[in-house]
Design a protein around this motif. Structure first.
Motif, PDB file in Angstrom:
ATOM      1  N   ALA A  32      40.010  34.229  35.037  1.00  0.00           N
ATOM      2  CA  ALA A  32      39.609  35.604  34.716  1.00  0.00           C
ATOM      3  C   ALA A  32      39.856  36.486  35.931  1.00  0.00           C
ATOM      4  O   ALA A  32      39.683  36.045  37.075  1.00  0.00           O
ATOM      5  CB  ALA A  32      38.128  35.632  34.342  1.00  0.00           C
ATOM      6  N   ALA A  33      40.246  37.734  35.693  1.00  0.00           N
ATOM      7  CA  ALA A  33      40.513  38.643  36.814  1.00  0.00           C
ATOM      8  C   ALA A  33      40.265  40.090  36.420  1.00  0.00           C
ATOM      9  O   ALA A  33      40.405  40.472  35.259  1.00  0.00           O
ATOM     10  CB  ALA A  33      41.951  38.475  37.290  1.00  0.00           C
ATOM     11  N   GLN A  34      39.876  40.875  37.431  1.00  0.00           N
ATOM     12  CA  GLN A  34      39.743  42.315  37.235  1.00  0.00           C
ATOM     13  C   GLN A  34      40.779  43.057  38.066  1.00  0.00           C
ATOM     14  O   GLN A  34      40.862  44.293  37.977  1.00  0.00           O
ATOM     15  CB  GLN A  34      38.321  42.779  37.589  1.00  0.00           C
ATOM     16  CG  GLN A  34      37.942  42.506  39.016  1.00  0.00           C
ATOM     17  CD  GLN A  34      36.585  43.053  39.389  1.00  0.00           C
ATOM     18  OE1 GLN A  34      35.982  42.612  40.355  1.00  0.00           O
ATOM     19  NE2 GLN A  34      36.085  44.021  38.652  1.00  0.00           N
ATOM     20  N   SER A  35      41.564  42.328  38.861  1.00  0.00           N
ATOM     21  CA  SER A  35      42.493  42.943  39.815  1.00  0.00           C
ATOM     22  C   SER A  35      43.845  43.284  39.192  1.00  0.00           C
ATOM     23  O   SER A  35      44.829  43.444  39.912  1.00  0.00           O
ATOM     24  CB  SER A  35      42.697  42.002  41.008  1.00  0.00           C
ATOM     25  OG  SER A  35      43.106  40.724  40.560  1.00  0.00           O
ATOM     26  N   SER A  49      45.854  39.970  41.569  1.00  0.00           N
ATOM     27  CA  SER A  49      45.542  39.421  42.896  1.00  0.00           C
ATOM     28  C   SER A  49      44.627  38.206  42.803  1.00  0.00           C
ATOM     29  O   SER A  49      43.401  38.353  42.743  1.00  0.00           O
ATOM     30  CB  SER A  49      44.892  40.502  43.770  1.00  0.00           C
ATOM     31  OG  SER A  49      45.772  41.571  43.954  1.00  0.00           O
ATOM     32  N   PRO A  50      45.191  36.994  42.813  1.00  0.00           N
ATOM     33  CA  PRO A  50      44.349  35.791  42.868  1.00  0.00           C
ATOM     34  C   PRO A  50      43.823  35.546  44.282  1.00  0.00           C
ATOM     35  O   PRO A  50      44.481  35.909  45.265  1.00  0.00           O
ATOM     36  CB  PRO A  50      45.309  34.669  42.443  1.00  0.00           C
ATOM     37  CG  PRO A  50      46.678  35.192  42.664  1.00  0.00           C
ATOM     38  CD  PRO A  50      46.616  36.688  42.676  1.00  0.00           C
ATOM     39  N   GLN A  51      42.666  34.928  44.349  1.00  0.00           N
ATOM     40  CA  GLN A  51      42.128  34.520  45.645  1.00  0.00           C
ATOM     41  C   GLN A  51      43.040  33.449  46.244  1.00  0.00           C
ATOM     42  O   GLN A  51      43.589  32.641  45.502  1.00  0.00           O
ATOM     43  CB  GLN A  51      40.750  33.891  45.479  1.00  0.00           C
ATOM     44  CG  GLN A  51      39.733  34.727  44.735  1.00  0.00           C
ATOM     45  CD  GLN A  51      38.514  33.895  44.346  1.00  0.00           C
ATOM     46  OE1 GLN A  51      38.035  33.090  45.140  1.00  0.00           O
ATOM     47  NE2 GLN A  51      38.020  34.078  43.145  1.00  0.00           N
ATOM     48  N   SER A  54      42.114  30.177  45.009  1.00  0.00           N
ATOM     49  CA  SER A  54      42.265  29.851  43.576  1.00  0.00           C
ATOM     50  C   SER A  54      42.955  28.503  43.388  1.00  0.00           C
ATOM     51  O   SER A  54      43.998  28.239  44.004  1.00  0.00           O
ATOM     52  CB  SER A  54      43.080  30.945  42.874  1.00  0.00           C
ATOM     53  OG  SER A  54      43.457  30.515  41.574  1.00  0.00           O
ATOM     54  N   THR A  55      42.389  27.692  42.522  1.00  0.00           N
ATOM     55  CA  THR A  55      43.030  26.404  42.225  1.00  0.00           C
ATOM     56  C   THR A  55      44.010  26.553  41.056  1.00  0.00           C
ATOM     57  O   THR A  55      44.929  25.750  40.919  1.00  0.00           O
ATOM     58  CB  THR A  55      41.983  25.326  41.870  1.00  0.00           C
ATOM     59  OG1 THR A  55      41.212  25.763  40.754  1.00  0.00           O
ATOM     60  CG2 THR A  55      41.064  25.040  43.047  1.00  0.00           C
ATOM     61  N   SER A  56      43.806  27.580  40.220  1.00  0.00           N
ATOM     62  CA  SER A  56      44.685  27.718  39.063  1.00  0.00           C
ATOM     63  C   SER A  56      45.977  28.483  39.385  1.00  0.00           C
ATOM     64  O   SER A  56      47.025  28.161  38.822  1.00  0.00           O
ATOM     65  CB  SER A  56      43.956  28.337  37.879  1.00  0.00           C
ATOM     66  OG  SER A  56      43.278  29.481  38.247  1.00  0.00           O
ATOM     67  N   ALA A  83      36.211  31.696  34.343  1.00  0.00           N
ATOM     68  CA  ALA A  83      35.734  32.022  35.701  1.00  0.00           C
ATOM     69  C   ALA A  83      35.061  30.820  36.359  1.00  0.00           C
ATOM     70  O   ALA A  83      34.416  30.957  37.395  1.00  0.00           O
ATOM     71  CB  ALA A  83      34.777  33.216  35.642  1.00  0.00           C
ATOM     72  N   VAL A  84      35.228  29.660  35.749  1.00  0.00           N
ATOM     73  CA  VAL A  84      34.652  28.442  36.327  1.00  0.00           C
ATOM     74  C   VAL A  84      35.710  27.789  37.212  1.00  0.00           C
ATOM     75  O   VAL A  84      36.785  27.404  36.717  1.00  0.00           O
ATOM     76  CB  VAL A  84      34.189  27.460  35.218  1.00  0.00           C
ATOM     77  CG1 VAL A  84      33.565  26.225  35.846  1.00  0.00           C
ATOM     78  CG2 VAL A  84      33.227  28.145  34.267  1.00  0.00           C
ATOM     79  N   VAL A  85      35.433  27.716  38.506  1.00  0.00           N
ATOM     80  CA  VAL A  85      36.417  27.226  39.478  1.00  0.00           C
ATOM     81  C   VAL A  85      36.881  25.814  39.129  1.00  0.00           C
ATOM     82  O   VAL A  85      36.057  24.914  38.913  1.00  0.00           O
ATOM     83  CB  VAL A  85      35.835  27.250  40.906  1.00  0.00           C
ATOM     84  CG1 VAL A  85      36.826  26.635  41.898  1.00  0.00           C
ATOM     85  CG2 VAL A  85      35.481  28.669  41.307  1.00  0.00           C
ATOM     86  N   GLY A  86      38.215  25.678  39.037  1.00  0.00           N
ATOM     87  CA  GLY A  86      38.813  24.359  38.837  1.00  0.00           C
ATOM     88  C   GLY A  86      38.706  23.798  37.437  1.00  0.00           C
ATOM     89  O   GLY A  86      39.173  22.690  37.187  1.00  0.00           O
ATOM     90  N   TYR A 151      28.931  42.967  32.646  1.00  0.00           N
ATOM     91  CA  TYR A 151      29.838  43.323  31.564  1.00  0.00           C
ATOM     92  C   TYR A 151      29.254  44.464  30.748  1.00  0.00           C
ATOM     93  O   TYR A 151      28.038  44.625  30.663  1.00  0.00           O
ATOM     94  CB  TYR A 151      30.043  42.132  30.629  1.00  0.00           C
ATOM     95  CG  TYR A 151      30.738  40.958  31.268  1.00  0.00           C
ATOM     96  CD1 TYR A 151      32.100  41.006  31.531  1.00  0.00           C
ATOM     97  CD2 TYR A 151      30.028  39.813  31.595  1.00  0.00           C
ATOM     98  CE1 TYR A 151      32.746  39.929  32.114  1.00  0.00           C
ATOM     99  CE2 TYR A 151      30.666  38.726  32.175  1.00  0.00           C
ATOM    100  CZ  TYR A 151      32.019  38.799  32.437  1.00  0.00           C
ATOM    101  OH  TYR A 151      32.648  37.729  33.010  1.00  0.00           O
TER     102      TYR A 151
END
Ligand code: FMN
Length: 157
Positions: A32-35, A49-51, A54-56, A83-86, A151
């Motif tokens: 999920a992203a807002q960027s 813009s991923p962190q 980010s693993t995905s 939005a759940v990491v990994g 939200y």
């Protein structure tokens, strides 16, 4: 700059929410992203813009093609699932006609993208992509909105 102060200041800016999807070994991967930003009309370009952490994103970028899914007001659960990491969300999807990238069920619109270039920017990467195709799936649907860490919905005048 104190990071809490930075977060609070930036959270005053309202965005929509998208899910960035790709395929790894035949399976859905996404976050999920807002960027998400519309960048250029000629040529058609968008940005996400991923962190760095980010693993995905490293898995998505392998395939060069990916899909941006614009979420509808009733898709908070979809945003949370991505939005759940990994973890890969157990969400229904269909392959897009042009790139075969995953279109999340219920998305307002999807944008088929091909990776153009990436720029390191602090703890994020600015990804610039060519728009290969797009489609609006529900012109009546209202968007999922993100503001001050919560939200919400959108109401036009
Ligand atoms: C509303 C919302 C907006 C987000 N925006 C971004 C974003 O722009 N970039 C990003 O890297 N992560 C963003 N995240 C966080 C990622 O979705 C989350 O860290 C996700 O699990 C990615 O981790 P993974 O790639 O390691 O699986 C957002 C999460 C939410 C709920």
């Amino acid at each position: 700059m104190d990071s809490q102060k930075f977060r609070e200041g930036m959270s005053q800016f309202t965005t929509g929410v998208v899910v960035v999807t790709g395929i790894e070994s035949g399976s859905l991967v996404g976050f999920a992203a807002q960027s998400f930003v519309s960048l250029s009309l000629e040529p058609p370009l968008v940005s996400i813009s991923p962190q760095i952490a980010s693993t995905s994103w490293p898995r998505i970028r392998e395939g060069r093609d990916f899909c941006i899914n614009v979420l509808a007001e009733d898709q908070r659960d979809v945003s949370e699932a991505f939005a759940v990491v990994g973890e890969v969300a157990a969400i229904g999807w269909q392959p897009s006609e042009v790139t075969g990238m995953p279109i999340v069920d219920g998305a307002i619109a999807h944008i088929d993208c091909r990776l153009r270039n990436e720029h390191e920017a602090g703890d994020h990467t600015i990804v610039i992509a060519d728009v290969i195709d797009l489609a609006v799936h529900d012109p009546e649907a209202r968007p999922l909105v993100y503001f001050r860490g919560s939200y919400g919905g959108f109401a036009s005048d």
